[in-house]
Design an enzyme around this catalytic site. Sequence first.
Site, PDB file in Angstrom:
ATOM      1  N   ARG A 296       0.857  -1.176   0.000  1.00  0.00           N
ATOM      2  CA  ARG A 296       0.000   0.000   0.000  1.00  0.00           C
ATOM      3  C   ARG A 296       0.897   1.231   0.000  1.00  0.00           C
ATOM      4  O   ARG A 296       2.084   1.142   0.271  1.00  0.00           O
ATOM      5  CB  ARG A 296      -0.933   0.042   1.213  1.00  0.00           C
ATOM      6  CG  ARG A 296      -0.207   0.270   2.524  1.00  0.00           C
ATOM      7  CD  ARG A 296      -1.152   0.197   3.707  1.00  0.00           C
ATOM      8  NE  ARG A 296      -2.028   1.358   3.784  1.00  0.00           N
ATOM      9  CZ  ARG A 296      -1.784   2.437   4.538  1.00  0.00           C
ATOM     10  NH1 ARG A 296      -0.699   2.515   5.275  1.00  0.00           N
ATOM     11  NH2 ARG A 296      -2.633   3.447   4.567  1.00  0.00           N
TER      12      ARG A 296
ATOM     13  N   ASN B 120       1.396   5.205   1.531  1.00  0.00           N
ATOM     14  CA  ASN B 120       1.009   6.181   2.543  1.00  0.00           C
ATOM     15  C   ASN B 120       1.800   7.452   2.238  1.00  0.00           C
ATOM     16  O   ASN B 120       2.741   7.420   1.448  1.00  0.00           O
ATOM     17  CB  ASN B 120       1.335   5.640   3.934  1.00  0.00           C
ATOM     18  CG  ASN B 120       0.649   6.423   5.030  1.00  0.00           C
ATOM     19  OD1 ASN B 120      -0.275   7.191   4.783  1.00  0.00           O
ATOM     20  ND2 ASN B 120       1.115   6.236   6.257  1.00  0.00           N
TER      21      ASN B 120
ATOM     22  N   GLU C 173       5.399   6.794   1.285  1.00  0.00           N
ATOM     23  CA  GLU C 173       5.883   5.505   1.772  1.00  0.00           C
ATOM     24  C   GLU C 173       5.280   4.387   0.936  1.00  0.00           C
ATOM     25  O   GLU C 173       4.051   4.278   0.856  1.00  0.00           O
ATOM     26  CB  GLU C 173       5.479   5.283   3.228  1.00  0.00           C
ATOM     27  CG  GLU C 173       6.162   6.208   4.208  1.00  0.00           C
ATOM     28  CD  GLU C 173       5.672   6.017   5.638  1.00  0.00           C
ATOM     29  OE1 GLU C 173       6.247   6.652   6.540  1.00  0.00           O
ATOM     30  OE2 GLU C 173       4.711   5.246   5.865  1.00  0.00           O
TER      31      GLU C 173
ATOM     32  N   LYS D 183      -0.364  14.902  10.168  1.00  0.00           N
ATOM     33  CA  LYS D 183       0.747  14.728   9.243  1.00  0.00           C
ATOM     34  C   LYS D 183       1.776  15.852   9.375  1.00  0.00           C
ATOM     35  O   LYS D 183       2.825  15.817   8.727  1.00  0.00           O
ATOM     36  CB  LYS D 183       0.227  14.612   7.803  1.00  0.00           C
ATOM     37  CG  LYS D 183      -0.492  13.265   7.564  1.00  0.00           C
ATOM     38  CD  LYS D 183      -1.074  13.169   6.178  1.00  0.00           C
ATOM     39  CE  LYS D 183      -1.858  11.861   5.963  1.00  0.00           C
ATOM     40  NZ  LYS D 183      -0.995  10.666   5.875  1.00  0.00           N
TER      41      LYS D 183
END
Lengths: 347, 200
Positions: free
Chosen positions: A223, A225, A265, A317
């Site tokens: 996945r 990110n 990421e 974030k």
Amino acid sequence: MTIQFNDETFRDDYSYHNSAEAIRRFPFPFDKDDYMYAVNMEPHAGGREGSPFENRFDVDEHYVAEMRDREITLNEDPLRCQSLPHMELAGWDLLELIMVSKSEDYPELFSLHRDGDRWHWINRPLGIDHKFTFLDPTTLPYGPMEYITRQAQGDFAVLDQREGNLWMEAGMVTSQADWSLDFDIGMNFFEWHAPVPKAHEMGIFQRALKFLLAIQQDSPSRRLNWTMTVNPRLDTSPENYHKWGPEKRTLTPENVGEKQYLRVELQTFFRLPRSNGLAFPIRCYLISLQDLVTVPKWGRRLHRVIRDLPDELADYKGFAVNRQLIIDYLAQFDDGKPTSPGIFPDE
Amino acid sequence: MSATKFTPSIISRPVYGGLKPHGAVPSLMLANGPGGEALLELIKADPTIPGQAHVIYIPEGCGLGKTLETKGFAGYFEGASYPSILPRFRKLLADAGMNTRLYLAGTEGLIGQATSEALAAGMLPEAIDAEHRGSLARRMQCVHCKGITENVITDPFTCLHCGLSLFVRDHYSHRHAAFQGVCVDAEAPGEIPPRQEIKA
């Protein structure tokens, strides 16, 4: 394929840069014009040729410089690499996974010759030629996890699976988005995600854990990110927050395109065969906004995503303080036209 | 004073289930301050417990010691501080048999550190009962210098070791038995918000 490795830094003078090819292959994380948490898993079974998804462990032009940066960080703070005693077998699993994958996927860069437990590993970019005995830690200069992750881009968490949960009990973490391995080591999946806002209430972690517990050998998943970082700094650790934090306040309308980076990421998940642990590599990619907007679709879309993001996420974030500057900069590159589905640039 | 009810907002924070009697089996009990009351309530609920129980009590200014020592425990010891009782506690853990129960009562710092010790000594988590009593002070690890500051009651606070002003992050590590402290003025040095009392 021959890779030209950049001579560059991720601290001090920040000479990190992306070539035109690296920009084109950047793993842009938004497949539509808005963003919310999701268990956005897909099989990590190859991907578009030349993309970071093609191989099990992507090696790119930043490899050698990243490994140099890791060494600097480890010299300053050895606690960035830790492995609880029962995790050594999982460390060997990880070493095998990375050596086998890299030697198969990049034969011109890496070679692995195996004769029973007598292994011969050659890493040409880093100038390593090493014979050792598999499963005998006295034949390596470090523990197996540390040895191989000093030669692999990205952070690595190694998870033990028991009691229906995953436990972060080993890791190499020098390019993290503001979390501490030393603090989190020993925690289960829910505990180490405790500081993430909203996602617990949305049931994200319950679903993600269920998915991860079921990952089988030879069927890795992945996945993406993302977050935002001022300057191309890999070590945005909480340990050094008082050192890199002030840089976040140096953005101006004039320098935002150059100094503000999208940090992505690529997270992958591999079941480990002997330990039944889970390897969790977290590979970090950095791109400046001025490079990102050279792909028109990405400039348009990132503007919309950042503009419409819930405040709590911008806060978590860590870029709430610079959000308006970023939006104003990106707005110049958003002509309001529709964007095509998916993450890749339009041809 | 009854057991503390925490807000459920910190997912990594342990949940303390309270002390429940497990009958006349070998027991270790460790309490500080008002945690002594939890021990008294426990043995009131089951008077067969004290006969096989060794108690370590750290009064911290609380006057419960006089009552506790009259309750017929197999062993009773009063100590000045957690570090001072640690060698004794470790010896008792090392000597403990398979069916020993551990009862912990008092501050979160005491419960967390004693739990880590017990687990390291091979005790199973299900053999440990814990009840929070008394101060809401937190035990904090500075994420920067790694030093531990005990009994933190304000947010932000000053790290005892490196002197940075730290805010109290709602993130708890079992292994360190501590919450995380993070530099509060990292981005704008000198901009430190007013101190507030920790209330949960």
